[in-house]
Design a protein around this motif. Structure first.
Motif: not given
Length: 779
Positions: A95-117
């Motif tokens: 995620f840090v290395k991504m040249p560009e991010r949109n709301s999908v990028s942020w949402n994917t990682l945020i959801s995964a962090l919540v899912h993993n506690g």
């Protein structure tokens, strides 16, 4: 057929993805490489998705790294692969290395962090997302609100609610359901109900969330009504909904209603669902109905580790340690490996049965005991009064380099306090400072309790004052009030309670029980009535803890009728409640009523009498001259109820017999009792001998007291008074000389007078006023 176009290749790859066909996908990959089509970004993205779906994450990453041309979808495909496989660290690096991010990028990682506690990391990422100016989606907000609920971060949850309203997502079903869940987990049930009512449409998730929320906050009847409403308006009841209402049944202890929901489960054809079956098991186990739990368990089409864990825990709650061990062995024979919950349930079962040896054997089998396992053993030792073992286990934990949490330190501080181990307690305090956990409310509360019981009340005050400037929490207030009370600083305890009433916090049951104890110590009926008035405003008198404290206060202040009124209005009573009322009658010279209440308690058969019950009823018999009945009850203790008499029981019986001058029977008891080194027994006997002029037995009692506590002035004074009443002045002189020789000094007496402005205390010998009027609630 020869594959000629990229479209055909993409279609075949999609077919492999759908069927998770790894072998055929590899053939297509080889063909793509051979035909020089790997440079096609669309096909490479499909290959990443294929390997991810087939569980080949390393291969997917290799394809990603070798891609000559990556687009945003390529990064998203790899990010999603890491997130769905649970490799959050790699996902974050990508995620840090991504040249560009949109709301999908942020949402994917945020959801995964919540899912993993990783809820706090998810909130931090969400705040970073807001700084970029990107608007969260409904899925982002749902995940963030879930994290707020897990962390009980009410403030952040409210901010998310406000932001969702601002961007028009507060009425979204996903956000709305997450909102009510967040408020429920933060303990704000009224906000949760409002969020539910504000939803433009509700579904089974909304209702299920509300049922669970109401149940978890002990709004049991409301939870049942919510489920009935769901059923009545035709919302589909699925396995998750049924599991939620069964959880409410488990909390309520309503086994009969639980059986009705079991019948509904069968009627709806949901009994084969494993998760629901485990909820049924859990409900029956928590309600103590292990026969029904066994019936459900034996009919399971599939048995999971969770199923075995519930059975092990259920047997443990019923103190059936052998059945818990048998379950563990059977589970292993079926090829299932015990998990952390299995071991924790086994440890709990052993502790409840006080089988410490087996608990250690199980604990030692664990290759790497988790912090929860350590805490379970620590809590178990502490609960059964093995405080030395608790402190030693904590030392072992330190040697194993296992860092404790709030539970660890709270338990260890409690054990150090019980043993008055100030040095060990300060060492544990130092350990809590080292890991920066001393600011936790429960740890600070444990510290206040430790220093209070070790008579370092000023240190306790320092900790309380520091915590009180940071966060207002009833736990620390309660600990501080109790600490002041046990150090005989009832005046300061009252002042603190007055300050508590001036805050926005609501006193808890423990707050009221503590301050009522202070009223009892001071025999202050007027202050006690004021506290009762505060309790009534919150409708707390039905609470067992507060109700028992009120009964004790009224009884010791001489108003046994009001004590009985409180007793009769209490819906729920436990053994302590009955004990307080029986003892109240005994203290106020109405022993016959105490005996009648004891018989009523025995006849109800809902509650078993304990050691304190027999002290109360024996005292009632003694004060009412029911000597033969006292002997009968004393003999029934072990024969009928399995309770071994201790020194307090022997004291009561000797007092009863002594009042009737039945000294021959007393001597028989003295010859058989195990508590020959208890001073109270001999003091009571000496007092009875003085009343009836039994010089021989009085001398024996006094000699035992001289041996056990030569500096205690009481036996010298009692014996001297007895000799003087008989005109034996030479013996009086000898006793007084012995008293001087042993340096047994009689302590001065104190008395206090209550008036409208407070309570004034006087030194009786010096007539010196030592009053403090600061603790009058009426001001």
């Amino acid at each position: 057929m020869e594959i000629r176009t990229t479209t055909q290749l993409a279609n075949f790859l999609q077919l492999c993805i759908d069927k998770k066909s790894h072998t055929k996908g590899k053939l297509l990959h080889a063909h793509i490489l051979r035909t020089g089509l790997f440079a096609d970004t669309f096909l490479s993205n499909r290959l990443i998705e294929l390997y991810h779906k087939c569980g080949r994450l390393t291969t997917a990453r290799r394809v990603f790294d070798k891609m000559p041309h990556k687009n945003l979808f390529s990064w998203h495909a790899m990010l999603s692969a890491f997130c769905k496989s649970g490799d959050i660290d790699e996902a974050h690096k990508l995620f840090v290395k991504m040249p560009e991010r949109n709301s999908v990028s942020w949402n994917t990682l945020i959801s995964a962090l919540v899912h993993n506690g990783s809820d706090q990391k998810a909130l931090n990422l969400y705040h970073d997302m807001n700084k970029t100016g990107l608007l969260p989606t409904n899925f982002t907000l749902a995940s963030v609100l879930s994290a707020c609920g897990a962390l009980k971060d009410f403030i952040c949850g409210c901010e998310c609610h406000a932001f969702s309203t601002k961007i028009g997502l507060d009425k979204n079903i996903y956000v709305g359901n997450a909102l009510l869940g967040m408020y429920a987990k933060c303990g704000h049930i009224q906000n949760a109900i409002k969020a539910f009512e504000d939803l433009p449409e509700v579904n089974e998730v909304s209702f299920t969330s509300m049922v669970g929320a109401l149940g978890e906050t002990d709004h049991i009847n409301d939870a049942f009504h919510m489920f009935q409403s769901m059923h009545r308006i035709g919302i589909q009841i699925d396995a998750i909904s049924m599991s939620s209402i069964l959880g409410v049944c488990a909390r309520s202890g309503n086994n009969e209603l639980g059986q009705q929901f079991h019948d509904l489960t069968i009627k709806l054809g949901l009994e084969k669902d494993l998760h629901l079956s485990n909820s049924l098991l859990d409900m029956y186990a928590k309600n103590g109905d292990m026969n029904s739990a066994e019936m459900v368990f034996n009919n399971l089409s599939q048995v999971s580790v969770v199923s075995w864990n519930v059975m092990i825990g259920g047997y443990g709650q019923q103190h059936e340690i052998k059945k818990s061990i048998d379950c563990l062995k059977r589970m292993e024979r079926f090829g299932l490996k015990p998990d952390e919950v299995t071991y924790i349930n086994m440890l709990t079962a052993c502790i409840k049965s006080e089988d410490i040896k087996t608990a250690h054997e199980i604990f030692n089998k664990m290759t790497f005991p988790t912090l929860s396992s350590w805490n379970t053993l620590l809590s178990g030792y502490s609960q059964i009064g093995k405080h030395k073992e608790t402190v030693q286990l904590f030392r072992n934990m330190q040697f194993c380099n296992v860092k404790g949490d709030r539970t660890t330190f709270s338990v260890v501080f409690s054990s150090c306090a019980s043993l008055r181990l100030l040095k060990s307690g300060t060492q544990v305090h130092a350990a809590s400072l080292k890991i920066h956990i001393d600011d936790d409310i429960y740890v600070a509360s444990g510290l206040i309790g430790l220093y209070s019981k070790c008579e370092k009340i000023n240190l306790a005050k320092i900790i309380f004052d520091r915590m009180n400037t940071q966060v207002e929490d009833i736990v620390c207030w309660n600990s501080m009030m109790l600490g002041l009370s046990i150090n005989n600083l009832e005046n300061e305890s009252f002042v603190l309670f007055k300050k508590l009433l001036e805050t926005e916090m609501i006193p808890s049951q423990f707050s009221y029980a503590t301050i009522l104890s202070s009223c009892t110590k001071l025999l202050s009926l007027s202050q006690g009535r004021q506290i009762h008035a505060h309790v009534s405003k919150q409708e707390m008198e039905i609470d067992v803890v507060v109700g028992s404290a009120l009964i004790d206060m009224y009884s010791k202040c001489g108003d046994v009728n009001d004590a009985r009124l409180v007793f009769d209005t209490m819906i729920t009573k436990n053994t302590i409640t009955w004990n307080e009322m029986i003892h109240g009658y005994a203290q106020n010279g109405e022993g016959e009523k105490g005996v009648l209440l004891y018989e009523e308690m025995i006849n109800e058969k809902k509650l078993k009498p304990d050691s304190i019950t027999f002290i109360a009823v024996l005292t009632a018999c003694s004060h009412s001259g029911l000597i033969d009945y006292a002997i009968k009850i004393f003999n029934s203790m072990f024969q009928e109820h399995g309770i071994e008499p201790v020194s307090d029981h022997y004291t009561c019986v000797i007092d009863a017999l002594g009042r009737d001058a039945r000294f021959d029977e007393i001597e028989v008891i003295l010859g058989n009792m195990p508590c020959v080194n208890d001073t109270i027994v001999w003091e009571v006997l000496l007092s009875c001998c003085r009343v009836h002029g039994n010089v021989k037995l009085a001398r024996r009692a006094a000699e035992e007291l001289f041996r056990l506590d030569p500096c205690n002035s009481a036996p010298y004074v009692l014996l001297a008074n007895m000799y003087s009443s008989l005109g034996r002045w030479d013996d009086v002189r000898k006793i007084r000389e012995l008293m001087i020789e042993k340096k047994a000094v009689k302590n001065p007496g104190y008395s206090w007078v209550e008036h409208k402005d407070g309570i004034q205390e006087f030194n009786v010998d010096k007539n010196e006023q030592v009053s403090d009027e600061r603790y009058c609630l009426s001001g």
